[in-house]
Scaffold this active site. Structure first.
Site, PDB file in Angstrom:
ATOM      1  N   LYS A 164       4.217 -30.359  35.131  1.00 28.33           N
ATOM      2  CA  LYS A 164       4.945 -29.996  35.420  1.00 28.33           C
ATOM      3  C   LYS A 164       4.609 -28.239  34.488  1.00 28.33           C
ATOM      4  O   LYS A 164       5.241 -27.689  34.727  1.00 28.33           O
ATOM      5  CB  LYS A 164       6.819 -29.267  35.229  1.00 28.33           C
ATOM      6  CG  LYS A 164       7.169 -31.337  36.116  1.00 28.33           C
ATOM      7  CD  LYS A 164       8.689 -31.680  35.827  1.00 28.33           C
ATOM      8  CE  LYS A 164       8.805 -32.940  36.495  1.00 28.33           C
ATOM      9  NZ  LYS A 164      10.163 -33.236  35.876  1.00 28.33           N
ATOM     10  N   ASP A 179      -2.802 -29.713  22.477  1.00 28.76           N
ATOM     11  CA  ASP A 179      -1.829 -30.292  21.830  1.00 28.76           C
ATOM     12  C   ASP A 179      -3.414 -31.131  20.902  1.00 28.76           C
ATOM     13  O   ASP A 179      -3.965 -30.263  20.311  1.00 28.76           O
ATOM     14  CB  ASP A 179      -0.235 -31.432  22.082  1.00 28.76           C
ATOM     15  CG  ASP A 179      -0.072 -31.178  21.151  1.00 28.76           C
ATOM     16  OD1 ASP A 179       0.123 -30.440  20.027  1.00 28.76           O
ATOM     17  OD2 ASP A 179       0.685 -32.653  20.631  1.00 28.76           O
ATOM     18  N   LYS A 223      -2.873 -25.749  20.232  1.00 20.83           N
ATOM     19  CA  LYS A 223      -2.772 -25.977  18.942  1.00 20.83           C
ATOM     20  C   LYS A 223      -3.593 -26.456  18.600  1.00 20.83           C
ATOM     21  O   LYS A 223      -4.193 -27.785  17.991  1.00 20.83           O
ATOM     22  CB  LYS A 223      -1.341 -27.114  19.180  1.00 20.83           C
ATOM     23  CG  LYS A 223      -0.593 -26.350  18.527  1.00 20.83           C
ATOM     24  CD  LYS A 223       1.054 -27.139  18.605  1.00 20.83           C
ATOM     25  CE  LYS A 223       2.729 -27.367  19.447  1.00 20.83           C
ATOM     26  NZ  LYS A 223       2.920 -28.565  19.418  1.00 20.83           N
ATOM     27  N   VAL A 240       7.333 -26.297  20.433  1.00 18.72           N
ATOM     28  CA  VAL A 240       7.509 -25.254  20.863  1.00 18.72           C
ATOM     29  C   VAL A 240       8.612 -25.227  22.135  1.00 18.72           C
ATOM     30  O   VAL A 240       7.970 -26.391  23.021  1.00 18.72           O
ATOM     31  CB  VAL A 240       6.609 -24.155  21.053  1.00 18.72           C
ATOM     32  CG1 VAL A 240       6.087 -23.555  19.767  1.00 18.72           C
ATOM     33  CG2 VAL A 240       5.509 -24.482  22.157  1.00 18.72           C
ATOM     34  N   ARG A 273      12.813 -24.941  30.688  1.00 21.50           N
ATOM     35  CA  ARG A 273      11.159 -24.492  31.242  1.00 21.50           C
ATOM     36  C   ARG A 273      11.778 -23.410  31.804  1.00 21.50           C
ATOM     37  O   ARG A 273      10.946 -22.552  31.500  1.00 21.50           O
ATOM     38  CB  ARG A 273      10.826 -25.672  32.228  1.00 21.50           C
ATOM     39  CG  ARG A 273      11.137 -27.304  32.158  1.00 21.50           C
ATOM     40  CD  ARG A 273      10.097 -27.348  32.918  1.00 21.50           C
ATOM     41  NE  ARG A 273       9.940 -28.791  32.801  1.00 21.50           N
ATOM     42  CZ  ARG A 273       9.371 -29.398  31.952  1.00 21.50           C
ATOM     43  NH1 ARG A 273       7.974 -28.832  31.786  1.00 21.50           N
ATOM     44  NH2 ARG A 273       9.320 -30.726  32.390  1.00 21.50           N
TER      45      ARG A 273
HETATM   46  P1  IMP Z   1      -2.138 -33.446  24.728  1.00 18.17           P
HETATM   47  O1  IMP Z   1      -2.989 -34.214  25.287  1.00 18.17           O
HETATM   48  O2  IMP Z   1      -1.884 -33.970  22.979  1.00 18.17           O
HETATM   49  O3  IMP Z   1      -3.131 -32.307  24.177  1.00 18.17           O
HETATM   50  O4  IMP Z   1      -0.695 -32.484  25.676  1.00 18.17           O
HETATM   51  C1  IMP Z   1      -0.116 -32.713  26.514  1.00 18.17           C
HETATM   52  C2  IMP Z   1       1.037 -32.114  27.037  1.00 18.17           C
HETATM   53  O5  IMP Z   1       1.827 -32.835  26.029  1.00 18.17           O
HETATM   54  C3  IMP Z   1       1.176 -30.650  27.484  1.00 18.17           C
HETATM   55  O6  IMP Z   1       1.252 -30.547  28.211  1.00 18.17           O
HETATM   56  C4  IMP Z   1       2.618 -30.759  26.946  1.00 18.17           C
HETATM   57  O7  IMP Z   1       3.407 -31.350  27.474  1.00 18.17           O
HETATM   58  C5  IMP Z   1       3.055 -31.638  26.418  1.00 18.17           C
HETATM   59  N1  IMP Z   1       3.450 -31.270  24.753  1.00 18.17           N
HETATM   60  C6  IMP Z   1       2.433 -30.764  23.378  1.00 18.17           C
HETATM   61  N2  IMP Z   1       2.933 -30.063  22.390  1.00 18.17           N
HETATM   62  C7  IMP Z   1       3.949 -29.348  23.454  1.00 18.17           C
HETATM   63  C8  IMP Z   1       4.925 -28.486  22.704  1.00 18.17           C
HETATM   64  O8  IMP Z   1       5.238 -28.023  21.340  1.00 18.17           O
HETATM   65  N3  IMP Z   1       6.514 -28.396  23.613  1.00 18.17           N
HETATM   66  C9  IMP Z   1       6.454 -28.734  24.542  1.00 18.17           C
HETATM   67  N4  IMP Z   1       5.600 -29.802  25.332  1.00 18.17           N
HETATM   68  C10 IMP Z   1       4.078 -30.451  24.636  1.00 18.17           C
END
Ligand code: IMP
Ligand code: MG
Length: 189
Positions: free
Chosen positions: A51, A111, A139, A161, A173
């Site tokens: 979402k 992330d 990040k 965040v 959100r």
């Molecule tokens: P990744 O697979 O680790 O790159 O991150 C995937 C998902 O983690 C993102 O699409 C976000 O939904 C969630 N996410 C990562 N960092 C944050 C944050 O700082 N706040 C809120 N959701 C996060």
């Protein structure tokens, strides 16, 4: 929050404004203009990752001055044991085929990069003409894998965040800005 503002859910003293509504709106407009230049004459399809990306997505498409169509994909991580593999479950698949389309995958944040890496691999089997990534936030300190994101809104430090689509326990959100909780334990669940 300024001194003469009343504390509300959106203007809460625990939330430090990392990126203001104005900063976000200006940057999203720039990204839309860049995409408008890059995709002239292409068969553009924007896909929002649910979402978290829905707020960014809805602002971004209104700054793209081209014919385009939209679709959404819903994903959720598998259990904690497989999380590090970045393997995700598709909870809502696309409605249409991507054959011949020039796709931009729209995400809220990069992330670890594992989710988008999985999505890119998955999309390569769908016969799109091209696939690029647009992410509002990045990040870099957290990356476990590098994903080639063509459009990035802001690079941010390694802090959790919320707002502008990003949640904590499905809340927050609806903030029009990106907030950084001073004390994450005091976030409203
Ligand atoms: P990744 O697979 O680790 O790159 O991150 C995937 C998902 O983690 C993102 O699409 C976000 O939904 C969630 N996410 C990562 N960092 C944050 C944050 O700082 N706040 C809120 N959701 C996060
Ligand atoms: Mg997400």
């Amino acid at each position: 929050m300024t001194a003469n503002q009343t504390a509300t859910f959106i203007n809460h003293p625990n939330l430090k404004v990392l990126l203001s509504e104005e900063q976000i709106q200006n940057r999203v407009r720039e990204l839309g203009e860049q995409i408008t230049r890059d995709y002239a004459g292409k068969n553009l399809e924007l896909i929002g990752v649910l979402k978290g990306a829905f707020v960014f997505f809805s602002d971004l498409i209104r700054h793209i001055d081209l014919p385009l169509s939209v679709d959404f994909i819903g994903i959720s991580s598998y259990g904690a044991s497989t999380k590090s593999s970045g393997e995700v479950k598709i909870t809502k698949d696309l409605d249409k085929s991507l054959a011949g389309r020039d796709v931009i995958l729209v995400e809220d944040i990069i992330d670890t990069g594992l989710t988008l890496n999985y999505m890119m691999t998955n999309f390569q089997s769908r016969d799109a003409a091209s696939v690029n990534i647009a992410a509002l936030l990045d990040k870099p300190e957290r990356h476990q894998i590098e994903v080639p994101a063509k459009y990035i809104g802001f690079t941010i430090p390694n802090h959790f965040v919320v707002g502008y689509g990003l949640d904590f326990g499905e809340r927050y959100r609806n903030l029009p800005y990106i907030g950084m909780p001073e004390n994450p334990d005091e976030l409203f669940k």
